[in-house]
Design a protein around this motif. Structure first.
Motif, short mmCIF file in Angstrom:
data_model
loop_
_atom_site.label_atom_id
_atom_site.label_comp_id
_atom_site.label_asym_id
_atom_site.label_seq_id
_atom_site.Cartn_x
_atom_site.Cartn_y
_atom_site.Cartn_z
N ILE A 178 0.82 -1.21 0.00
CA ILE A 178 0.00 0.00 0.00
C ILE A 178 0.86 1.26 0.00
CG2 ILE A 178 -1.70 1.33 1.30
CD1 ILE A 178 -2.81 -1.37 2.31
N LEU A 179 1.79 1.38 0.97
CA LEU A 179 2.53 2.63 1.12
C LEU A 179 3.52 2.88 -0.01
CD1 LEU A 179 3.23 2.73 4.97
CD2 LEU A 179 1.34 3.73 3.67
N ASN A 180 4.08 1.81 -0.58
CA ASN A 180 5.02 1.97 -1.69
C ASN A 180 4.32 1.86 -3.04
OD1 ASN A 180 7.21 2.27 0.08
ND2 ASN A 180 7.54 0.06 0.18
N GLU A 181 2.97 1.74 -3.01
CA GLU A 181 2.17 1.64 -4.23
C GLU A 181 2.80 0.63 -5.20
OE1 GLU A 181 0.30 5.64 -5.34
OE2 GLU A 181 2.10 6.26 -4.25
N ALA A 182 2.96 -0.58 -4.66
CA ALA A 182 3.66 -1.64 -5.38
C ALA A 182 2.97 -1.99 -6.70
CB ALA A 182 3.77 -2.88 -4.50
N LYS A 183 3.77 -2.42 -7.64
CA LYS A 183 3.26 -2.81 -8.97
C LYS A 183 3.16 -4.32 -9.11
CE LYS A 183 3.28 1.50 -10.46
NZ LYS A 183 3.76 2.13 -9.21
N THR A 184 4.01 -5.06 -8.40
CA THR A 184 4.02 -6.52 -8.54
C THR A 184 4.26 -7.20 -7.20
OG1 THR A 184 6.41 -6.63 -8.97
CG2 THR A 184 4.96 -6.35 -10.89
#
Length: 440
Positions: A178-184
């Motif tokens: 969530i906080l790092n707005e992950a892509k994978t």
């Protein structure tokens, strides 16, 4: 009773934070010989719960638990005492002090909040240490709810990394996503590596849910307790029975059984279980909620957690690290709220804050949350909004750079604008809470 426990914890935590924050302003004002007319815990519009005067300062407890305040002489603040500002400046007034002293006074509350969080973390680590579940130790993989399934994860997946970066503690995975707005998210599925691509704008859905339970730990279904009067109790299911199936389906994991039994509400099923070395089939009536009435053992019975203890000396640097990690996480959460579509809907007020406290009293959880709220209070107070500490700091820095103090009339209007903004945010946040209550 659970709501009462949450309310008491919230009020106690806020009281501690307000007292220390305002003491920061109070102590620095006294240090520079600025007069403090009032020192209040909580606000006191119209009346105070109690008050007394000692020396030049009136001390009191307000009835509105939205914060607290110092009324420092010669300062345009929330009291809006403009009559005093019409008088000639006195040497003991805030406005008569050098800019660097006024800056320290305004940063006093934030500084004390940060110090308080660090001290709490130091003692938490010293007294309790820390325990976490290494991601590598999830031998049964993960279980996911409907949102995790939509995201592309599957029950039994074993997480390798998030955005190709290892995450040591499993509980940090939802936070990292969530906080790092992950892509994978990279996982092992059925023995093969799989890269799960997180759908676009899916992070905003996770934020709106306000829960990290879209991904949790998978574990076998072993009975910890069987309350009397439940269908399982009447059927003869016992503590430490390991449930492995339902009717003719083998379902060795808790999440599998929980999902499957929902299809048999108000019906009798055959529960397969292992007791000692025997495999048994026991007929059990399922309730209309889709339950059989047992309490399972948690993952700590089946998985290896890692414990780390600290001496007082080693807890000191670790406390600093934890405080600044939490501050970094909170700053990231603010960024995410502004960057994700409709993420503002997740902003909450006192109900949201109160709900993060456990429903039973737990001193470790209480102090952990108080430390985090102290960091949160410090960061929010530094926002450059008039009426907050950060607004005053902004104007004082302006004065130090341009050698020109904003006029009292400008500060008066700025204070009014700031208070309107703050009350607007307060209404918005608590309005979200009320709307979410009706949605449930």
């Amino acid at each position: 009773m659970e709501i009462f426990v949450k309310i008491v914890q919230l009020l106690l935590s806020l009281s501690i934070l307000v007292i220390f924050h305002e003491l920061g302003h109070f102590a620095t004002a006294k240090w520079f010989k600025a007069r403090v007319d009032k020192f209040y815990i909580f606000f006191n519009p119209w009346f105070s719960l109690f008050k007394f005067k000692k020396g030049e300062t009136e001390y009191g407890l307000g009835w509105l638990p939205l914060g607290g305040y110092n009324k420092i002489a010669g300062m345009i603040d929330e009291s809006m005492d403009l009559e005093q500002m019409k008088q000639p400046p006195q040497p003991w007034e805030f406005r008569s002090k050098p800019a660097w002293q006024r800056l320290i006074i305004m940063l006093g509350g934030v500084t004390v909040n940060i110090i308080l969080a660090i001290v709490i973390y130091i003692f938490l680590l010293f007294l309790w240490g820390e325990q976490y579940l290494p991601t590598a130790n999830l031998k049964y993989g993960i279980m996911v709810d409907s949102l995790g399934y939509q995201m592309g994860l599957r029950n039994g997946d074993k997480v390798i990394s998030v955005d190709h970066k290892n995450v040591d503690s499993f509980l940090d995975i939802p936070k990292n996503i969530i906080l790092n707005e992950a892509k994978t998210v990279e996982v092992i599925r059925n023995g093969q590596p799989v890269e799960v691509i997180i759908p676009k704008e899916f992070i905003s859905k996770l934020i709106k849910m306000k829960s990290a339970e879209f991904i949790s730990v998978r574990f076998p279904f072993e009975v910890q307790s069987v309350p009397s009067g439940t269908p399982a109790n009447k059927a003869g299911i016992k503590v430490n029975d390991r449930i492995i199936g339902l009717n003719d389906s083998l379902l060795p994991f808790f999440d599998q059984f929980r999902h499957a039994v929902q299809q048999y509400k108000d019906k009798e099923v055959q529960v397969m279980l292992v007791r000692s070395r025997d495999t048994l089939r026991i007929p059990v009536m399922v309730t209309h909620q889709g339950l059989i009435g047992v309490q399972p053992w948690g993952p700590d019975k089946f998985l290896t957690f890692k414990d780390k203890s600290y001496s007082f000396l080693t807890a000191i640097p670790a406390g600093f690290v934890r405080a600044f990690e939490r501050a970094g996480s909170y700053l990231k959460s603010i960024r995410v709220i502004f960057s994700q579509k409709n993420a503002y809907e997740s902003v909450g007020g006192f109900i949201t804050i109160g709900n993060i406290f456990p429903s039973t009293w737990d001193w470790y959880a209480f102090w952990s949350l108080t430390a985090f709220l102290s960091i949160m209070l410090a960061i929010l107070n530094l926002l450059p909004i008039p009426a907050l500490d950060g607004g005053f700091v902004m104007f004082i820095i302006y004065e130090m750079i341009f050698r020109r103090k904003p006029s009292d009339k400008f500060m008066e209007y700025a204070q009014i604008v700031g208070m309107v903004i703050l009350f607007g945010l307060l209404i918005f946040a608590n309005g979200n809470d009320i709307i979410n209550l009706f949605k449930k």
